[in-house]
Design a protein around this motif. Structure first.
Motif, PDB file in Angstrom:
ATOM      1  N   THR A   1       0.803  -1.225   0.000  1.00 13.82           N
ATOM      2  CA  THR A   1       0.000   0.000   0.000  1.00 13.82           C
ATOM      3  C   THR A   1       0.841   1.283   0.000  1.00 13.82           C
ATOM      4  O   THR A   1       0.538   2.215  -0.765  1.00 13.82           O
ATOM      5  CB  THR A   1      -0.972   0.007   1.195  1.00 13.82           C
ATOM      6  OG1 THR A   1      -1.794  -1.161   1.139  1.00 13.82           O
ATOM      7  CG2 THR A   1      -1.850   1.251   1.173  1.00 13.82           C
TER       8      THR A   1
ATOM      9  N   ARG B   1       0.715   6.799  -6.867  1.00 12.40           N
ATOM     10  CA  ARG B   1      -0.413   7.674  -7.194  1.00 12.40           C
ATOM     11  C   ARG B   1      -0.016   9.138  -7.023  1.00 12.40           C
ATOM     12  O   ARG B   1      -0.326   9.979  -7.885  1.00 12.40           O
ATOM     13  CB  ARG B   1      -1.613   7.357  -6.302  1.00 12.40           C
ATOM     14  CG  ARG B   1      -2.793   8.304  -6.520  1.00 12.40           C
ATOM     15  CD  ARG B   1      -3.899   8.052  -5.514  1.00 12.40           C
ATOM     16  NE  ARG B   1      -4.616   6.814  -5.785  1.00 12.40           N
ATOM     17  CZ  ARG B   1      -5.631   6.361  -5.028  1.00 12.40           C
ATOM     18  NH1 ARG B   1      -6.001   7.042  -3.955  1.00 12.40           N
ATOM     19  NH2 ARG B   1      -6.239   5.241  -5.347  1.00 12.40           N
TER      20      ARG B   1
ATOM     21  N   THR C   1      -3.739  -8.534 -14.396  1.00 16.30           N
ATOM     22  CA  THR C   1      -5.120  -9.006 -14.534  1.00 16.30           C
ATOM     23  C   THR C   1      -5.342 -10.077 -15.593  1.00 16.30           C
ATOM     24  O   THR C   1      -6.362 -10.760 -15.563  1.00 16.30           O
ATOM     25  CB  THR C   1      -6.051  -7.820 -14.862  1.00 16.30           C
ATOM     26  OG1 THR C   1      -5.653  -7.239 -16.129  1.00 16.30           O
ATOM     27  CG2 THR C   1      -5.984  -6.762 -13.774  1.00 16.30           C
TER      28      THR C   1
ATOM     29  N   THR D   1      -5.309   4.731 -13.376  1.00 17.01           N
ATOM     30  CA  THR D   1      -6.352   4.505 -12.367  1.00 17.01           C
ATOM     31  C   THR D   1      -6.717   3.026 -12.304  1.00 17.01           C
ATOM     32  O   THR D   1      -6.865   2.454 -11.211  1.00 17.01           O
ATOM     33  CB  THR D   1      -7.598   5.348 -12.692  1.00 17.01           C
ATOM     34  OG1 THR D   1      -7.255   6.728 -12.649  1.00 17.01           O
ATOM     35  CG2 THR D   1      -8.708   5.071 -11.683  1.00 17.01           C
ATOM     36  N   ALA D   2      -6.836   2.390 -13.465  1.00 16.22           N
ATOM     37  CA  ALA D   2      -7.153   0.962 -13.496  1.00 16.22           C
ATOM     38  C   ALA D   2      -6.037   0.130 -12.877  1.00 16.22           C
ATOM     39  O   ALA D   2      -6.289  -0.837 -12.145  1.00 16.22           O
ATOM     40  CB  ALA D   2      -7.400   0.515 -14.933  1.00 16.22           C
TER      41      ALA D   2
ATOM     42  N   ASP E   1      -3.893   1.171 -10.568  1.00 19.73           N
ATOM     43  CA  ASP E   1      -3.938   1.426  -9.130  1.00 19.73           C
ATOM     44  C   ASP E   1      -4.956   0.496  -8.460  1.00 19.73           C
ATOM     45  O   ASP E   1      -4.663  -0.145  -7.441  1.00 19.73           O
ATOM     46  CB  ASP E   1      -4.301   2.896  -8.892  1.00 19.73           C
ATOM     47  CG  ASP E   1      -4.389   3.264  -7.426  1.00 19.73           C
ATOM     48  OD1 ASP E   1      -3.401   3.788  -6.887  1.00 19.73           O
ATOM     49  OD2 ASP E   1      -5.458   3.031  -6.810  1.00 19.73           O
ATOM     50  N   ARG E   2      -6.131   0.395  -9.043  1.00 19.97           N
ATOM     51  CA  ARG E   2      -7.166  -0.470  -8.464  1.00 19.97           C
ATOM     52  C   ARG E   2      -6.762  -1.939  -8.512  1.00 19.97           C
ATOM     53  O   ARG E   2      -6.987  -2.684  -7.546  1.00 19.97           O
ATOM     54  CB  ARG E   2      -8.479  -0.265  -9.225  1.00 19.97           C
ATOM     55  CG  ARG E   2      -9.116   1.091  -9.000  1.00 19.97           C
ATOM     56  CD  ARG E   2     -10.298   1.310  -9.932  1.00 19.97           C
ATOM     57  NE  ARG E   2     -10.940   2.593  -9.705  1.00 19.97           N
ATOM     58  CZ  ARG E   2     -11.774   3.171 -10.566  1.00 19.97           C
ATOM     59  NH1 ARG E   2     -12.073   2.547 -11.707  1.00 19.97           N
ATOM     60  NH2 ARG E   2     -12.320   4.337 -10.287  1.00 19.97           N
TER      61      ARG E   2
ATOM     62  N   ARG F   1      -4.127  -2.734  -5.843  1.00 25.59           N
ATOM     63  CA  ARG F   1      -4.698  -2.754  -4.486  1.00 25.59           C
ATOM     64  C   ARG F   1      -5.560  -3.999  -4.255  1.00 25.59           C
ATOM     65  O   ARG F   1      -5.681  -4.476  -3.126  1.00 25.59           O
ATOM     66  CB  ARG F   1      -5.520  -1.489  -4.247  1.00 25.59           C
ATOM     67  CG  ARG F   1      -4.682  -0.220  -4.210  1.00 25.59           C
ATOM     68  CD  ARG F   1      -5.527   1.030  -3.981  1.00 25.59           C
ATOM     69  NE  ARG F   1      -4.750   2.233  -4.223  1.00 25.59           N
ATOM     70  CZ  ARG F   1      -3.919   2.806  -3.335  1.00 25.59           C
ATOM     71  NH1 ARG F   1      -3.792   2.274  -2.140  1.00 25.59           N
ATOM     72  NH2 ARG F   1      -3.247   3.897  -3.652  1.00 25.59           N
ATOM     73  N   ALA F   2      -6.146  -4.520  -5.333  1.00 26.82           N
ATOM     74  CA  ALA F   2      -7.022  -5.689  -5.207  1.00 26.82           C
ATOM     75  C   ALA F   2      -6.277  -7.012  -5.332  1.00 26.82           C
ATOM     76  O   ALA F   2      -6.872  -8.073  -5.111  1.00 26.82           O
ATOM     77  CB  ALA F   2      -8.111  -5.620  -6.284  1.00 26.82           C
TER      78      ALA F   2
END
Length: 264
Positions: free
Chosen positions: A5, A12, A60, A104-105, A107-108, A111-112
């Motif tokens: 994190t 970011r 992903t 942004t994608a 970053d998400r 984090r996931a």
């Protein structure tokens, strides 16, 4: 297991600072030449957007990322430039929107990601923290090129701790990519952070040592400045050789930057 994190947060913040720099540029400013030969401000942002998309696929969709790697292997010396060139041809507003959406994608997705997960890359697989560190390193380095083109000076922050640590950890990689055998012994690296804090890596009593400002070390390992222009000191022949070949980014040996006042 390190919590990713903090470095994701710093990535970011680094990206947001660059966004403030480029978000209101005129078309003429997007076309300004940067210190990277043949690359405009648009090329720099396009490269970041392209690499963010690559990282997002790695996190992903491993199969889609593998297809990207196979495509890159067909043109190993040009695929990076081709990706930047393709993005740079977009209208600035469209390029800016694509870069924002991609980061942004990513970053998400970071984090996931499951704790302990590792993701494919153009070199060895990386953890989420390592992926975010590599993206922060590139974002910071390309921000410097953009700032120079715009005549802006970006003050360094202690977010450089991630870049410095990556620079230390890639010591052996820098030797290998130059066809050299990495030194057997650990080095001691002592760097003064922008805040004045001391960042130290390696055994305190190591014979091979590097000391100096953290900013200068980060400029060296991202090849944004020539060693001759930096206030870094090496003690020991192995440490001295390392400062000539240091490279924190993946890929073949970089050409680096010429000393100030020198012709290419």
């Amino acid at each position: 297991m390190a919590d990713p994190t903090p470095v994701i947060d710093d990535l970011r913040a680094e990206s947001d600072e660059l966004d403030l720099l480029v978000g209101e540029l005129s078309p003429e400013q997007w076309a300004l030449s940067t210190p990277a030969p043949g690359w405009s401000v648009a090329h720099q942002v396009a490269h970041l957007a392209w690499t963010d998309r690559s990282a997002l696929l790695a996190v992903t969709d491993a199969d889609a990322f593998q297809a990207l790697v196979e495509k890159a292997l067909t043109a190993p010396d040009s695929f990076v430039d081709e990706g930047a060139e393709e993005g740079a041809r977009l209208p600035p507003a469209e390029l800016l929107s694509a870069w924002r959406a991609g980061r942004t994608a990513l970053d998400r997705a970071l984090r996931a990601a499951p704790p302990g997960a590792r993701f494919p890359w153009y070199g060895p697989p990386m953890s989420g923290a390592s992926m975010a560190t590599a993206r922060l390193m590139e974002t910071w380095a390309h921000s410097l090129d953009i700032a120079e083109a715009l005549g802006v000076v970006r003050p360094p922050s202690d977010r450089l701790r991630h870049v410095a640590r990556l620079g230390v950890r890639t010591r052996d990689f820098a030797h290998t990519v130059h066809g050299l055998t990495p030194p057997a012994d650990e080095f001691r690296v002592e760097l003064t952070a922008p805040s004045g804090e001391l960042w130290a890596y390696g055994p305190e009593g190591a014979a091979q040592r590097v000391t100096g400002p953290a900013l200068d070390f980060c400029l060296l390992v991202t090849q944004r400045a020539h060693r001759r222009d930096l206030a870094l000191t090496a003690a020991g022949p192995d440490a001295d050789r390392w400062l000539d070949i240091a490279q924190a980014f993946a890929g073949p040996p970089g050409a680096g930057r010429a000393p100030k006042g020198a012709e290419r």
